[in-house]
Motif scaffolding. Structure first.
Motif, PDB file in Angstrom:
ATOM      1  N   LEU A   1       0.962  -1.212  -0.163  1.00  0.00           N
ATOM      2  CA  LEU A   1      -0.015  -0.148   0.081  1.00  0.00           C
ATOM      3  C   LEU A   1       0.859   1.178   0.005  1.00  0.00           C
ATOM      4  CD1 LEU A   1      -2.804   1.628   0.603  1.00  0.00           C
ATOM      5  CD2 LEU A   1      -2.317   1.289   2.940  1.00  0.00           C
ATOM      6  N   ILE A   2       1.746   1.130   1.087  1.00  0.00           N
ATOM      7  CA  ILE A   2       2.765   2.364   0.842  1.00  0.00           C
ATOM      8  C   ILE A   2       3.486   2.592  -0.430  1.00  0.00           C
ATOM      9  CG2 ILE A   2       4.796   3.409   2.153  1.00  0.00           C
ATOM     10  CD1 ILE A   2       3.411   1.941   4.618  1.00  0.00           C
ATOM     11  N   ALA A   3       4.125   1.353  -0.826  1.00  0.00           N
ATOM     12  CA  ALA A   3       5.120   1.641  -1.842  1.00  0.00           C
ATOM     13  C   ALA A   3       4.247   1.905  -3.144  1.00  0.00           C
ATOM     14  CB  ALA A   3       5.553   0.247  -2.063  1.00  0.00           C
ATOM     15  N   ALA A   4       2.746   1.598  -3.137  1.00  0.00           N
ATOM     16  CA  ALA A   4       2.182   1.833  -4.393  1.00  0.00           C
ATOM     17  C   ALA A   4       1.916   3.430  -4.712  1.00  0.00           C
ATOM     18  CB  ALA A   4       0.965   1.147  -4.457  1.00  0.00           C
ATOM     19  N   LEU A   5       2.030   4.084  -3.609  1.00  0.00           N
ATOM     20  CA  LEU A   5       2.067   5.561  -3.418  1.00  0.00           C
ATOM     21  C   LEU A   5       3.178   6.352  -3.215  1.00  0.00           C
ATOM     22  CD1 LEU A   5      -1.047   5.154  -0.767  1.00  0.00           C
ATOM     23  CD2 LEU A   5      -0.985   6.289  -3.318  1.00  0.00           C
ATOM     24  N   ALA A   6       4.061   5.566  -2.831  1.00  0.00           N
ATOM     25  CA  ALA A   6       5.443   6.328  -2.612  1.00  0.00           C
ATOM     26  C   ALA A   6       6.189   6.297  -3.997  1.00  0.00           C
ATOM     27  CB  ALA A   6       6.334   5.551  -1.725  1.00  0.00           C
ATOM     28  N   GLU A   7       6.153   5.210  -4.838  1.00  0.00           N
ATOM     29  CA  GLU A   7       6.785   5.197  -5.948  1.00  0.00           C
ATOM     30  C   GLU A   7       6.367   6.143  -7.042  1.00  0.00           C
ATOM     31  OE1 GLU A   7       7.093   1.623  -8.822  1.00  0.00           O
ATOM     32  OE2 GLU A   7       7.700   0.649  -6.819  1.00  0.00           O
ATOM     33  N   PRO A   8       5.174   6.242  -7.379  1.00  0.00           N
ATOM     34  CA  PRO A   8       4.914   7.621  -8.240  1.00  0.00           C
ATOM     35  C   PRO A   8       5.713   8.975  -7.701  1.00  0.00           C
ATOM     36  CG  PRO A   8       2.783   6.673  -7.372  1.00  0.00           C
ATOM     37  CD  PRO A   8       3.898   5.602  -6.966  1.00  0.00           C
ATOM     38  N   ALA A   9       5.275   8.979  -6.372  1.00  0.00           N
ATOM     39  CA  ALA A   9       6.011  10.432  -5.799  1.00  0.00           C
ATOM     40  C   ALA A   9       7.186  10.656  -5.980  1.00  0.00           C
ATOM     41  CB  ALA A   9       5.334  10.397  -4.479  1.00  0.00           C
TER      42      ALA A   9
ATOM     43  N   PHE B   1       9.972  22.355  -3.391  1.00  0.00           N
ATOM     44  CA  PHE B   1       9.180  21.521  -3.455  1.00  0.00           C
ATOM     45  C   PHE B   1       9.623  20.174  -3.367  1.00  0.00           C
ATOM     46  CE2 PHE B   1       7.307  25.472  -4.988  1.00  0.00           C
ATOM     47  CZ  PHE B   1       5.898  25.512  -4.337  1.00  0.00           C
ATOM     48  N   ALA B   2      10.499  19.884  -4.540  1.00  0.00           N
ATOM     49  CA  ALA B   2      11.125  18.564  -4.763  1.00  0.00           C
ATOM     50  C   ALA B   2      11.666  17.980  -3.703  1.00  0.00           C
ATOM     51  CB  ALA B   2      11.823  18.550  -6.060  1.00  0.00           C
ATOM     52  N   ALA B   3      12.291  18.780  -2.859  1.00  0.00           N
ATOM     53  CA  ALA B   3      13.117  18.446  -1.737  1.00  0.00           C
ATOM     54  C   ALA B   3      12.082  17.956  -0.673  1.00  0.00           C
ATOM     55  CB  ALA B   3      14.039  19.610  -1.033  1.00  0.00           C
ATOM     56  N   VAL B   4      11.127  18.739  -0.410  1.00  0.00           N
ATOM     57  CA  VAL B   4      10.031  18.630   0.745  1.00  0.00           C
ATOM     58  C   VAL B   4       9.587  17.130   0.302  1.00  0.00           C
ATOM     59  CG1 VAL B   4       7.959  19.098   1.790  1.00  0.00           C
ATOM     60  CG2 VAL B   4       9.649  20.884   1.372  1.00  0.00           C
ATOM     61  N   ALA B   5       9.030  16.888  -0.747  1.00  0.00           N
ATOM     62  CA  ALA B   5       8.433  15.704  -1.311  1.00  0.00           C
ATOM     63  C   ALA B   5       9.346  14.536  -1.181  1.00  0.00           C
ATOM     64  CB  ALA B   5       8.096  15.695  -2.689  1.00  0.00           C
ATOM     65  N   PHE B   6      10.591  14.814  -1.526  1.00  0.00           N
ATOM     66  CA  PHE B   6      11.637  13.790  -1.304  1.00  0.00           C
ATOM     67  C   PHE B   6      11.765  13.024   0.113  1.00  0.00           C
ATOM     68  CE2 PHE B   6      15.913  11.959  -0.572  1.00  0.00           C
ATOM     69  CZ  PHE B   6      16.012  11.106  -1.833  1.00  0.00           C
ATOM     70  N   VAL B   7      11.866  14.214   0.781  1.00  0.00           N
ATOM     71  CA  VAL B   7      12.020  13.842   2.657  1.00  0.00           C
ATOM     72  C   VAL B   7      10.803  12.913   2.955  1.00  0.00           C
ATOM     73  CG1 VAL B   7      12.030  14.807   4.628  1.00  0.00           C
ATOM     74  CG2 VAL B   7      13.587  15.761   2.771  1.00  0.00           C
ATOM     75  N   MET B   8       9.713  13.316   2.428  1.00  0.00           N
ATOM     76  CA  MET B   8       8.342  12.583   2.738  1.00  0.00           C
ATOM     77  C   MET B   8       8.432  11.134   2.036  1.00  0.00           C
ATOM     78  SD  MET B   8       5.507  15.708   2.178  1.00  0.00           S
ATOM     79  CE  MET B   8       4.077  15.090   2.881  1.00  0.00           C
ATOM     80  N   VAL B   9       9.061  11.101   0.890  1.00  0.00           N
ATOM     81  CA  VAL B   9       8.973   9.683   0.412  1.00  0.00           C
ATOM     82  C   VAL B   9      10.041   8.911   1.098  1.00  0.00           C
ATOM     83  CG1 VAL B   9       9.749   8.582  -1.723  1.00  0.00           C
ATOM     84  CG2 VAL B   9       8.432  10.450  -1.799  1.00  0.00           C
ATOM     85  N   LEU B  10      11.332   9.604   1.467  1.00  0.00           N
ATOM     86  CA  LEU B  10      12.152   8.862   2.221  1.00  0.00           C
ATOM     87  C   LEU B  10      11.754   8.440   3.660  1.00  0.00           C
ATOM     88  CD1 LEU B  10      15.912  10.185   2.551  1.00  0.00           C
ATOM     89  CD2 LEU B  10      14.699   9.605   4.436  1.00  0.00           C
ATOM     90  N   LEU B  11      11.029   9.146   4.139  1.00  0.00           N
ATOM     91  CA  LEU B  11      10.456   8.597   5.615  1.00  0.00           C
ATOM     92  C   LEU B  11       9.554   7.451   5.164  1.00  0.00           C
ATOM     93  CD1 LEU B  11       9.545  11.856   7.125  1.00  0.00           C
ATOM     94  CD2 LEU B  11      11.137  10.546   7.989  1.00  0.00           C
TER      95      LEU B  11
END
Lengths: 221, 315
Positions: free
Chosen positions: B135-143, B180-190
């Motif tokens: 579930l998490i991966a399916a959403l994190a991957e496109p992000a 923007f990309a940096a904030v999004a990246f940190v969220m995906v990293l977490l």
């Protein structure tokens, strides 16, 4: 200072404004919301300062001072005080369907970018790229006012909208005339005071700050 | 491919594998300090790995070859990722073989094997964990892909090496879209590394665990490999973040003199990233699993916004 570099700094600050606008839209906690509002004010002040320094626009320094005092210090203080008095420090409200609201916000961003693009192509100002961002932040603040139910959050949305308006004025025409600016500042200050009084009135009458209860008023007779 | 490039490539791969537990140890130490606990030693993850490598392995009776193969596949994927991401030097032979999109695919391969292995034994926890992970991966991957597209648009390339070269060698340019990309990246990293707002790496509470639930059946050297791969994944993610957002100080393979400087820069950046991550984890509270789609949806939208801002402001 080289001009393209300053332009990039201004663009970066504008992007931060938009980022904070999004954070505010998604923030549920009232106190955090007010902190974000203060942060947005700080970014706005910094942006105005950069424009004032680069273009040697002395009248902008008044707006810098006004912004710093009003939006970074006084208004957040008043709001935090009201929140403390109302006992809402830990208050969090439901924002409804957040992903949907975010989607609407992205659509608003695309819309305002599209509208602003031809205008900024015509403009010769250093801040021309940021007009779309200013419009987007304004619409997002407006969206926040619509989606929130509690009165305090709506007022923060209103103030954020004023922030964005000011930002738009800075980016389009290097600020408004002094008289207008002072007038708006006074309006916002007095408005916040009056809202503060209204919060207590609303709660006394309805036992909550949910503005939907105001809709019941008409149907009583 | 010259000899020096090959040596440097090997060095970087080994470095990533060797330094990964240290990064995890540093992160744990920072967290302990921030939470007023006595910190475990920096070398604790190494000790755990050595202990696990020596221990006897217990396998479930119905475990298939997939269960035994998965740790090696996962570990190999992460080692490969560690070789691809430019940590100390750009323009390495492996970096040209795979761009960021292939990197995302590599992470997906590791994840699929991990999830399949977790379901293989047939315990409730395993399948629970892998479902949540998917579930998490399916959403994190496109992000994550969207995050990569912004720097790719700026530098006209999806290869990390080219992106790093473009950002670090040209004149200093500020790209608002990268904020923007940096904030999004940190969220995906977490989310991808099972860190706190999404998953708690130090819990075995059945209601909340995601990553831990998947590797619950592993023991001995399999568990060591899984843990090591997990630490490596975190390091690789930090490496990607550094390459995208703080790329200064990387060495070029032709110039060996730059290497000590690049190593020092990498150390400082990883230490800062670890401390920052620890701070984020301490400030945040674990969120409910049903809030995770919202969290990752935000990350996706921020990444899209980054692209929009790029089109508006920077072209």
């Amino acid at each position: 200072m080289s001009s393209p570099f300053v332009g990039q700094v201004i663009d970066l600050l504008a992007a931060l404004m938009l980022l904070i606008a999004f954070a505010m839209l998604a923030q549920r906690r009232l106190l955090r919301l007010i902190h974000l509002f203060a942060l947005q004010g700080a970014v706005l002040t910094l942006n105005t300062m950069v424009v004032a320094v680069t273009l040697v626009q002395s009248h902008l320094w008044f707006s810098v001072a006004l912004n710093l005092v009003l939006k970074v210090i006084v208004l957040p203080m008043i709001l935090i005080r009201v929140v403390n008095r109302l006992g809402l420090r830990r208050d969090a409200e439901s924002v409804g369907n957040l992903p949907f609201i975010m989607l609407v916000a992205v659509v608003l961003v695309i819309l305002s970018f599209n509208v602003a693009l031809p205008i900024s192509r015509l403009a010769g100002t250093i801040t021309r790229g940021t007009l779309g961002i200013a419009m987007a932040s304004m619409l997002i603040a407006f969206l926040m006012m619509i989606t929130r139910r509690k009165a305090v959050a709506q007022v923060v949305g209103f103030l954020a909208m004023e922030n964005a308006l000011f930002f738009a004025a800075t980016s389009a025409t290097y600020g408004m005339p002094m008289v207008v600016e002072l007038g708006i500042a006074l309006d916002v200050l007095v408005g916040t005071f009056i809202f503060g009084i209204f919060f207590f009135q609303i709660r006394e009458t309805f036992d909550s700050l949910d503005t939907r209860s105001l809709e019941r008023l008409g149907g009583r007779e | 491919m010259s000899v020096s490039q090959a040596v440097l490539q090997l060095f970087q791969g080994v470095l990533a594998v060797a330094v990964a537990p240290l990064v995890l140890g540093w992160l744990n130490q920072c967290r302990a300090w921030l939470q007023n606990r006595r910190a475990p030693s920096l070398l604790q993850p190494y000790r755990v790995l050595i202990k696990l490598l020596r221990k006897e392995m217990v396998l479930a009776t119905n475990a298939s070859w997939l269960f035994r193969l998965a740790p090696y596949v996962v570990f190999a994927c992460m080692v490969l990722a560690g070789a691809i991401v430019p940590l100390v030097a750009t323009d390495l032979p492996f970096a040209r073989a795979a761009d960021v999109i292939a990197l995302v695919g590599l992470f997906a391969l590791a994840r699929v094997f991990m999830a399949l292995a977790a379901m293989d034994v047939g315990t409730a926890f395993g399948s629970l964990g892998s479902r949540r992970e998917m579930l998490i991966a399916a959403l994190a991957e496109p992000a994550l892909l969207m995050v990569f597209f912004t720097p790719a648009l700026i530098s006209h390339s999806t290869a990390l090496t080219t992106i790093v070269d473009q950002f670090s060698n040209g004149a200093l340019q500020i790209h608002p879209s990268m904020a923007f990309a940096a904030v999004a990246f940190v969220m995906v990293l977490l989310a991808e590394n099972a860190r706190i707002p999404v998953d708690n790496p130090s819990t075995h509470l059945e209601l909340t665990m995601v990553h831990e639930a998947m590797i619950l059946e592993y023991s001995g050297r399999h568990l060591a490999l899984m843990d090591w791969a997990h630490a490596l994944k975190l390091t690789v993610y930090m490496g990607i973040g550094i390459a995208l957002f703080l790329p200064w100080g990387m060495a070029h393979p032709q110039n060996w003199l730059e290497l000590p400087l690049a190593l020092a820069a990498l150390g400082v950046k990883l230490a800062l990233a670890g401390a920052g991550l620890a701070l984020l984890e301490t400030l945040a509270a674990k969120m409910r699993i049903f809030k995770v789609p919202e969290f990752l949806g935000m990350a996706f939208m921020l990444a899209v916004l980054g692209m929009l801002v790029h089109f508006l402001v920077e072209t």
